[in-house]
Scaffold this motif. Structure first.
Motif, PDB file in Angstrom:
ATOM      1  N   GLY A   1       8.394  43.012  65.646  1.00  0.00           N
ATOM      2  CA  GLY A   1       8.060  42.779  64.244  1.00  0.00           C
ATOM      3  C   GLY A   1       9.066  41.933  63.487  1.00  0.00           C
ATOM      4  N   PHE A   2      10.015  41.299  64.197  1.00  0.00           N
ATOM      5  CA  PHE A   2      11.040  40.532  63.471  1.00  0.00           C
ATOM      6  C   PHE A   2      10.792  39.023  63.523  1.00  0.00           C
ATOM      7  CE2 PHE A   2      13.133  44.456  64.884  1.00  0.00           C
ATOM      8  CZ  PHE A   2      13.439  44.985  63.641  1.00  0.00           C
ATOM      9  N   CYS A   3      10.502  38.504  64.714  1.00  0.00           N
ATOM     10  CA  CYS A   3      10.525  37.038  64.871  1.00  0.00           C
ATOM     11  C   CYS A   3       9.252  36.357  64.382  1.00  0.00           C
ATOM     12  CB  CYS A   3      10.796  36.661  66.315  1.00  0.00           C
ATOM     13  SG  CYS A   3       9.389  36.932  67.406  1.00  0.00           S
ATOM     14  N   GLN A   4       8.200  37.087  64.214  1.00  0.00           N
ATOM     15  CA  GLN A   4       6.910  36.579  63.710  1.00  0.00           C
ATOM     16  C   GLN A   4       6.228  35.570  64.654  1.00  0.00           C
ATOM     17  OE1 GLN A   4       6.991  35.500  59.534  1.00  0.00           O
ATOM     18  NE2 GLN A   4       7.540  37.590  58.959  1.00  0.00           N
ATOM     19  N   SER A   5       6.728  35.470  65.905  1.00  0.00           N
ATOM     20  CA  SER A   5       6.102  34.524  66.851  1.00  0.00           C
ATOM     21  C   SER A   5       4.662  34.915  67.175  1.00  0.00           C
ATOM     22  CB  SER A   5       6.855  34.497  68.179  1.00  0.00           C
ATOM     23  OG  SER A   5       8.183  34.273  67.994  1.00  0.00           O
ATOM     24  N   CYS A   6       4.345  36.196  67.084  1.00  0.00           N
ATOM     25  CA  CYS A   6       3.017  36.664  67.508  1.00  0.00           C
ATOM     26  C   CYS A   6       2.059  36.765  66.324  1.00  0.00           C
ATOM     27  CB  CYS A   6       3.135  38.021  68.204  1.00  0.00           C
ATOM     28  SG  CYS A   6       3.646  39.311  67.062  1.00  0.00           S
ATOM     29  N   MET A   7       2.399  36.086  65.222  1.00  0.00           N
ATOM     30  CA  MET A   7       1.540  36.172  64.034  1.00  0.00           C
ATOM     31  C   MET A   7       0.176  35.554  64.323  1.00  0.00           C
ATOM     32  SD  MET A   7       2.579  35.445  60.153  1.00  0.00           S
ATOM     33  CE  MET A   7       3.111  33.766  60.317  1.00  0.00           C
ATOM     34  N   VAL A   8      -0.878  36.250  63.909  1.00  0.00           N
ATOM     35  CA  VAL A   8      -2.251  35.740  64.047  1.00  0.00           C
ATOM     36  C   VAL A   8      -2.953  35.951  62.707  1.00  0.00           C
ATOM     37  CG1 VAL A   8      -2.490  36.083  66.557  1.00  0.00           C
ATOM     38  CG2 VAL A   8      -3.004  37.979  64.986  1.00  0.00           C
ATOM     39  N   LYS A   9      -4.146  35.375  62.613  1.00  0.00           N
ATOM     40  CA  LYS A   9      -4.899  35.481  61.350  1.00  0.00           C
ATOM     41  C   LYS A   9      -6.192  36.233  61.606  1.00  0.00           C
ATOM     42  CE  LYS A   9      -6.847  32.444  57.798  1.00  0.00           C
ATOM     43  NZ  LYS A   9      -7.031  31.061  57.374  1.00  0.00           N
TER      44      LYS A   9
ATOM     45  N   ILE B   1      -1.520  35.065  73.454  1.00  0.00           N
ATOM     46  CA  ILE B   1      -0.873  35.090  72.136  1.00  0.00           C
ATOM     47  C   ILE B   1       0.618  34.989  72.422  1.00  0.00           C
ATOM     48  CG2 ILE B   1      -0.430  36.394  70.027  1.00  0.00           C
ATOM     49  CD1 ILE B   1      -3.049  37.863  70.430  1.00  0.00           C
ATOM     50  N   SER B   2       1.286  33.972  71.812  1.00  0.00           N
ATOM     51  CA  SER B   2       2.715  33.837  72.112  1.00  0.00           C
ATOM     52  C   SER B   2       3.490  34.936  71.379  1.00  0.00           C
ATOM     53  CB  SER B   2       3.227  32.457  71.708  1.00  0.00           C
ATOM     54  OG  SER B   2       2.973  32.270  70.351  1.00  0.00           O
ATOM     55  N   TYR B   3       4.641  35.269  71.901  1.00  0.00           N
ATOM     56  CA  TYR B   3       5.423  36.339  71.288  1.00  0.00           C
ATOM     57  C   TYR B   3       6.900  36.128  71.578  1.00  0.00           C
ATOM     58  CZ  TYR B   3       5.459  38.206  76.041  1.00  0.00           C
ATOM     59  OH  TYR B   3       5.613  38.340  77.393  1.00  0.00           O
TER      60      TYR B   3
END
Ligand SMILES: Cc1cc2nc3c(=O)[nH]c(=O)nc-3n(C[C@H](O)[C@H](O)[C@H](O)COP(=O)(O)OP(=O)(O)OC[C@H]3O[C@@H](n4cnc5c(N)ncnc54)[C@H](O)[C@@H]3O)c2cc1C
Length: 319
Positions: free
Chosen positions: A37-45, A30-32
């Motif tokens: 909690g700021f950059c949202q790079s690790c957002m998943v569904k 999972i990229s990060y």
């Protein structure tokens, strides 16, 4: 220990471990970025399991509803199945309805206006290539009552996005849009002020939308539109704008050619050199300046030198 299914593999998260750390510790990818909690790079569904509210902080409501959450803020207490973000959820699908050449190097692209897509004339959107996420900004040349969205796109030699449009798009193709952005827009408070609209090349797209918005709002003060181009080929809305001027006494269209003699009713030479004379004809101007970055900067300087307040100058530089 909660189990997380991701890309067909199962990962177990230890107590007090975030989903991001648990999956990546066991070889998942999972990229990060910030892990805070700021950059949202690790957002998943989440396709199974309910993300905790704290892990959905800062995510757009529509995305929250679809199960998106930040894996760096989620300490799973029950099992999850997750997928990477789907661009179709992140952006707005829009179907191409037309693609026509306005001149040899400018196309007009139209798409259906997606349900619920709101914008103000003069704003821009990012158009996104669905297969790899390549994104470029384009100004809206339409107004909301048109029903469809319109863009004027300059074809650049070796331009990745502009050439993809002509090589791959046809009516019915789906592309992706961001929300509309920017503040280069007409306001009701400008109703009793003269408007200067000046753009080079496809910088005409936003100012054409702004012009139509002002006219539809019943703007009664004078509106002057300067369109700058290298040669007469570049004046791709010449006939159309002359037609608008015939219908509206308060509107003047002033084509401006850099490398050729002045066309009928127009000017010759750099567009920015003509700004002071335009502004001298009245006071209390509001200006909208769009297109090539250097020219926009130079036109803005002319407006400021003329004594215009920065707050009365709106611009979109195409970078
Ligand atoms: C807010 C905003 C609104 C914009 N609105 C429009 C619009 O309505 N219509 C429109 O045609 N473009 C607009 N642009 C520019 C557009 O986003 C792209 O930069 C442009 O289409 C080039 O993309 P490309 O992938 O085809 O070219 P790229 O593959 O990115 O570049 C190809 C070559 O062209 C050069 N290049 C890139 N951009 C420009 C440029 N603007 N002028 C000259 N050379 C350039 C690059 O340096 C490179 O050498 C806007 C830009 C911004 C920031």
């Amino acid at each position: 220990m909660p189990t997380v299914i991701y890309q067909g593999k199962a990962y177990e998260c230890e107590s007090d471990e975030t989903l991001l750390d648990g999956v990546n510790r066991q070889g998942g990818t999972i990229s990060y970025g910030c892990r805070g909690g700021f950059c949202q790079s690790c957002m998943v569904k989440a396709v199974k399991g309910t993300p905790p509210a704290a892990a959905q902080a800062g995510i757009r409501p529509a995305m929250k509803k679809k199960g998106y959450f930040l894996s760096c803020l989620c300490k799973p207490e029950s099992d999850f199945e997750i997928t990477p973000p789907d661009r179709r959820d992140e952006f707005i699908p829009a179907t191409v309805t037309g693609l026509e050449y306005l001149n040899p190097t400018v196309i007009r692209l139209t798409t259906k206006r997606p349900d619920g897509f709101n914008y103000r004339p003069g704003q821009f959107v990012n158009l996104i290539r669905p297969e790899d996420g390549l994104a470029r900004s384009y100004s809206l040349a339409s107004i909301p009552s048109d029903g469809e969205l319109a863009f004027h796109i300059r074809l650049l030699p070796d331009g990745k996005m502009s050439n993809w449009f002509i090589d791959h798009l046809q009516c019915g193709t789906e592309i992706l849009l961001s929300d509309a952005m920017g503040d280069c827009c007409y306001r009701k408070g400008y109703a009793d002020r003269p408007l200067l609209l000046a753009g080079t090349g496809t910088g005409l797209a936003p100012i054409y939308g702004i012009l139509r918005d002002a006219l539809a709002s019943g703007h009664s003060q004078q509106i002057r539109l300067l369109h700058g181009a290298l040669s007469s080929d570049g004046l791709y809305y010449d006939q159309l704008l002359r037609g608008v001027a015939d219908k509206h006494n308060n509107f003047s269209y002033i084509p401006c050619l850099l490398n050729e003699a002045a066309p009928e009713g127009g000017l010759s030479g750099p567009i920015d050199s003509h700004i002071p004379a335009q502004l001298a004809s009245d006071s209390n101007w509001v200006a909208f300046l769009c297109g090539d970055s250097e020219v926009v900067t130079s036109m803005r300087k002319s407006c400021v030198t003329h004594g215009m307040d920065e707050s009365a100058i709106h611009s979109d530089a195409f970078g």
